[in-house]
Design a protein around this motif. Sequence first.
Motif, PDB file in Angstrom:
ATOM      1  N   ARG A  36     -11.014 -26.024 -18.014  1.00 43.60           N
ATOM      2  CA  ARG A  36     -11.073 -27.434 -18.393  1.00 43.60           C
ATOM      3  C   ARG A  36     -12.082 -27.724 -19.511  1.00 43.60           C
ATOM      4  O   ARG A  36     -11.815 -28.561 -20.381  1.00 43.60           O
ATOM      5  CB  ARG A  36     -11.411 -28.283 -17.168  1.00 43.60           C
ATOM      6  CG  ARG A  36     -10.366 -28.225 -16.062  1.00 43.60           C
ATOM      7  CD  ARG A  36      -9.043 -28.764 -16.523  1.00 43.60           C
ATOM      8  NE  ARG A  36      -8.087 -28.889 -15.418  1.00 43.60           N
ATOM      9  CZ  ARG A  36      -6.831 -29.270 -15.565  1.00 43.60           C
ATOM     10  NH1 ARG A  36      -6.383 -29.583 -16.774  1.00 43.60           N
ATOM     11  NH2 ARG A  36      -6.022 -29.341 -14.524  1.00 43.60           N
ATOM     12  N   LEU A  37     -13.216 -27.066 -19.471  1.00 39.92           N
ATOM     13  CA  LEU A  37     -14.227 -27.343 -20.495  1.00 39.92           C
ATOM     14  C   LEU A  37     -14.111 -26.370 -21.664  1.00 39.92           C
ATOM     15  O   LEU A  37     -13.908 -26.783 -22.810  1.00 39.92           O
ATOM     16  CB  LEU A  37     -15.632 -27.267 -19.902  1.00 39.92           C
ATOM     17  CG  LEU A  37     -16.780 -27.455 -20.907  1.00 39.92           C
ATOM     18  CD1 LEU A  37     -16.791 -28.895 -21.431  1.00 39.92           C
ATOM     19  CD2 LEU A  37     -18.123 -27.118 -20.284  1.00 39.92           C
ATOM     20  N   ASP A  40      -9.827 -25.928 -22.820  1.00 40.40           N
ATOM     21  CA  ASP A  40      -9.147 -27.171 -23.219  1.00 40.40           C
ATOM     22  C   ASP A  40      -9.967 -27.995 -24.204  1.00 40.40           C
ATOM     23  O   ASP A  40      -9.415 -28.548 -25.165  1.00 40.40           O
ATOM     24  CB  ASP A  40      -8.831 -28.016 -21.979  1.00 40.40           C
ATOM     25  CG  ASP A  40      -7.709 -27.417 -21.153  1.00 40.40           C
ATOM     26  OD1 ASP A  40      -7.046 -26.487 -21.649  1.00 40.40           O
ATOM     27  OD2 ASP A  40      -7.514 -27.856 -19.999  1.00 40.40           O
ATOM     28  N   GLN A  41     -11.270 -28.101 -23.970  1.00 37.16           N
ATOM     29  CA  GLN A  41     -12.090 -28.988 -24.802  1.00 37.16           C
ATOM     30  C   GLN A  41     -12.746 -28.254 -25.974  1.00 37.16           C
ATOM     31  O   GLN A  41     -12.543 -28.622 -27.128  1.00 37.16           O
ATOM     32  CB  GLN A  41     -13.168 -29.647 -23.919  1.00 37.16           C
ATOM     33  CG  GLN A  41     -12.627 -30.459 -22.764  1.00 37.16           C
ATOM     34  CD  GLN A  41     -11.820 -31.661 -23.212  1.00 37.16           C
ATOM     35  OE1 GLN A  41     -12.059 -32.217 -24.280  1.00 37.16           O
ATOM     36  NE2 GLN A  41     -10.847 -32.063 -22.402  1.00 37.16           N
ATOM     37  N   LYS A  45      -9.797 -28.381 -28.723  1.00 34.28           N
ATOM     38  CA  LYS A  45      -9.994 -29.688 -29.348  1.00 34.28           C
ATOM     39  C   LYS A  45     -11.182 -29.738 -30.306  1.00 34.28           C
ATOM     40  O   LYS A  45     -11.096 -30.363 -31.364  1.00 34.28           O
ATOM     41  CB  LYS A  45     -10.160 -30.755 -28.268  1.00 34.28           C
ATOM     42  CG  LYS A  45      -8.880 -30.996 -27.463  1.00 34.28           C
ATOM     43  CD  LYS A  45      -9.033 -32.170 -26.511  1.00 34.28           C
ATOM     44  CE  LYS A  45      -7.720 -32.428 -25.771  1.00 34.28           C
ATOM     45  NZ  LYS A  45      -7.838 -33.582 -24.839  1.00 34.28           N
ATOM     46  N   GLN A 193     -19.040 -35.795 -26.268  1.00 31.89           N
ATOM     47  CA  GLN A 193     -17.877 -35.475 -27.097  1.00 31.89           C
ATOM     48  C   GLN A 193     -16.581 -35.416 -26.295  1.00 31.89           C
ATOM     49  O   GLN A 193     -15.497 -35.578 -26.865  1.00 31.89           O
ATOM     50  CB  GLN A 193     -18.103 -34.118 -27.797  1.00 31.89           C
ATOM     51  CG  GLN A 193     -19.345 -34.108 -28.681  1.00 31.89           C
ATOM     52  CD  GLN A 193     -19.597 -32.745 -29.295  1.00 31.89           C
ATOM     53  OE1 GLN A 193     -18.718 -32.184 -29.938  1.00 31.89           O
ATOM     54  NE2 GLN A 193     -20.794 -32.203 -29.108  1.00 31.89           N
ATOM     55  N   ILE A 194     -16.698 -35.195 -24.988  1.00 31.57           N
ATOM     56  CA  ILE A 194     -15.484 -35.061 -24.178  1.00 31.57           C
ATOM     57  C   ILE A 194     -15.332 -36.196 -23.172  1.00 31.57           C
ATOM     58  O   ILE A 194     -14.471 -36.116 -22.283  1.00 31.57           O
ATOM     59  CB  ILE A 194     -15.484 -33.708 -23.423  1.00 31.57           C
ATOM     60  CG1 ILE A 194     -16.633 -33.681 -22.405  1.00 31.57           C
ATOM     61  CG2 ILE A 194     -15.585 -32.537 -24.376  1.00 31.57           C
ATOM     62  CD1 ILE A 194     -16.605 -32.476 -21.476  1.00 31.57           C
ATOM     63  N   ASP A 197     -11.928 -37.544 -22.520  1.00 30.09           N
ATOM     64  CA  ASP A 197     -10.995 -36.622 -21.860  1.00 30.09           C
ATOM     65  C   ASP A 197     -11.610 -35.991 -20.607  1.00 30.09           C
ATOM     66  O   ASP A 197     -11.113 -34.963 -20.125  1.00 30.09           O
ATOM     67  CB  ASP A 197     -10.587 -35.508 -22.830  1.00 30.09           C
ATOM     68  CG  ASP A 197      -9.929 -36.062 -24.082  1.00 30.09           C
ATOM     69  OD1 ASP A 197      -9.086 -36.969 -23.948  1.00 30.09           O
ATOM     70  OD2 ASP A 197     -10.268 -35.595 -25.185  1.00 30.09           O
TER      71      ASP A 197
END
Length: 360
Positions: A36-37, A40-41, A45, A193-194, A197
């Motif tokens: 997830r971190l 995905d991030q 991203k 920053q996340i 999301d």
Amino acid sequence: MGFYVPRWQPPSWVKYSAPFMLLALITYCTWGFAHRLCYDQLFKKLGRQSVAIGLICVVTFLDALLVVLWCQIKIIGPGRLPKVPPYMILPEDSVDYRSSETTTMIPSLIPPLCYQSGPNGQPIWCNDCASVKTDRAHHSTDLNYCVPRFDHRCVLLCAVIGKDNYRLFLQFVMYMALLAVIVVVSICVFLRQIRKDLDDNLIAILAITIWGYVMSAAMLSTHILCIMKNRTTVEVMARRKAHSKLSYCCYYNVKDGCRYVVQLERDESSDLWRKRPLWRNFSDFLGPNVLFWFIPIGFPNSKHRELEANNDGYPTLPTILGRYYESYGDEGKEMIEKKIAENQYVTKFYAYGDRYHLIN
């Protein structure tokens, strides 16, 4: 008229479930953090590929390290106290020391210069092991034998912690705290920053790791304080009890060749082992090599030598126990000698085996 309430004994699967619950939490947190971190991030991203890969590698390595440490804690174990024969308080021909398993005579042991005893000066005896229970050793009901420098039974790891695996246990707690710090700091650094999301898994992981860090850091600091004072967890808990059992120490006075039984208060009994300088206390618990304080490799205790004797044919306690032998600290000896000088002792007597201290 009283009622007997039987003590509830949990089934064996409950006792062994705690380590697997811990492993499940670590696995979930690692998956959520990495996927997830980091992936995905950070990786997809934010374009921080090197940071994402680095964090995944570090967290995965620490996870594997914790598993390896847990396996070593279980396999190596806390250590097993060798059978110690009775001390030679009276002449051998006046006491019939016979083994419960055979009809052979048990060789009596020259009494050590100082040992924890009962109010009459007799050493503490373990009926289950048919052996003298030496200083700082306690009988483990889980293992069914006496453990040298018994510290505690860790419910979370389902392991008894003693002299042999104490360093590994402390390393487990230390690397657990380090893992939690890395996860918490990483999430907090990229939180702004996340935040749009931010998913429920990351929130749950953050809460779990903060709790894990608080628990492991508190445990680590507590054990470091115990090491500095040369105390075990059992001794600390006994010191806090309002109605703890009285403890006694049988001390051989070189000046007059007599043994004195001294009653110890709670604070006095817990300070018997403290040594000077401070380094000696850390060396007692973690070993003399500072490098191995941090390297997660355990060393099973080598087989103890058999009942080696002195020049007179009688075995001594250090040769039986090997590195399990515990020596009193300077402050403890000074405290006992001061009590004797002020006539603050329960009783005194001459032990037959002390004649060999004079000879040697």
